[in-house]
Design a protein around this motif. Structure first.
Motif: not given
Length: 231
Positions: A38-47, A62-68, A81-84
């Motif tokens: 699930d790639l959201g506006t704020n987080n990227c989460r994997l299960l 896996f979970s990381r705040i990416v602020r896409l 920057a958000a894409i990277e």
């Protein structure tokens, strides 16, 4: 406001896709595994999970705040920057998918990619660099998945239940009837383009205590107006 379709929880317009090809030899078991990303506006989460008995056993996450969606409200585009940041996180996910022998994965992107002018361009780059094929899902599909993800946690009762899915870029409300068997029936749903990132960037933080209180009041007003038709 949604159409209140009773079939909504069962519908899946976009099927799961094959996961990125794994290396010939890995250090994990060859047992079949499945994944949801699930790639959201704020987080990227994997299960990642494997079948076990009548259900699944989670074997990796896996979970990381990416602020896409950072800056999206002002520019209408995903920033470089958000894409990277997001590509780096997706590379981690891709490595886990390969090492865990994931054969099928459902990978979705939500509000940030729905709204961004360069959303499809980002999806193409993510696939080229990580092998992960992200599907930009509709607000209706996002609401449907929210129901599927949490309906089992709702306590039994005779009255309808209301599910909130508050994300970084949008919020979905789903009214469900829980009295008809194991799967709930959707009575109505609504999606507003305000989440923890988009609302904060739109309103701003304000200066000092008075400024913050005023900003909070503006946030409440925006949210109330967005949900007025659903109420």
């Amino acid at each position: 406001m949604g159409d209140g379709s009773a079939r909504m929880p069962y519908r899946q317009d976009t099927p799961a896709r094959p996961a990125p090809a794994r290396p010939p030899r890995g250090r994990w078991s060859d047992a079949q595994a499945f994944a949801a990303l699930d790639l959201g506006t704020n987080n990227c989460r994997l299960l990642i999970a494997r079948p076990q008995g009548d259900g699944f056993a989670v074997i990796d996450a896996f979970s990381r705040i990416v602020r896409l969606g950072e800056g999206l409200a002002a520019t209408g585009r995903l920033s470089d920057a958000a894409i990277e940041r997001t590509i780096v996180a997706l590379r981690v996910c891709s490595d886990k998918l390969k090492r865990r022998n994931v054969t099928l994965a459902r990978s979705v992107a939500t509000e940030a990619c729905r709204r961004a002018a360069n959303g499809p361009e980002f999806i193409a780059r993510a696939y080229a660099e990580t092998g992960i094929h992200l599907d930009i899902i509709t607000a209706e599909e996002e609401a449907r998945l929210a129901v599927l993800g949490c309906h089992a946690l709702i306590e039994p009762g005779d009255d309808p239940a209301l599910i909130f899915d508050i994300g970084g870029g949008s919020t979905e409300l789903v009214l469900i009837d829980t009295t008809r068997g194991a799967m709930p029936r959707v009575l109505d749903w609504h999606s507003a383009p305000w989440g923890v990132v988009s609302l904060t960037e739109h309103v701003g933080g304000g200066e000092g205590e008075d400024g913050r209180l005023a900003a909070y009041d503006r946030m409440r007003g925006i949210v109330a107006d967005s949900f007025a038709d659903f109420a």
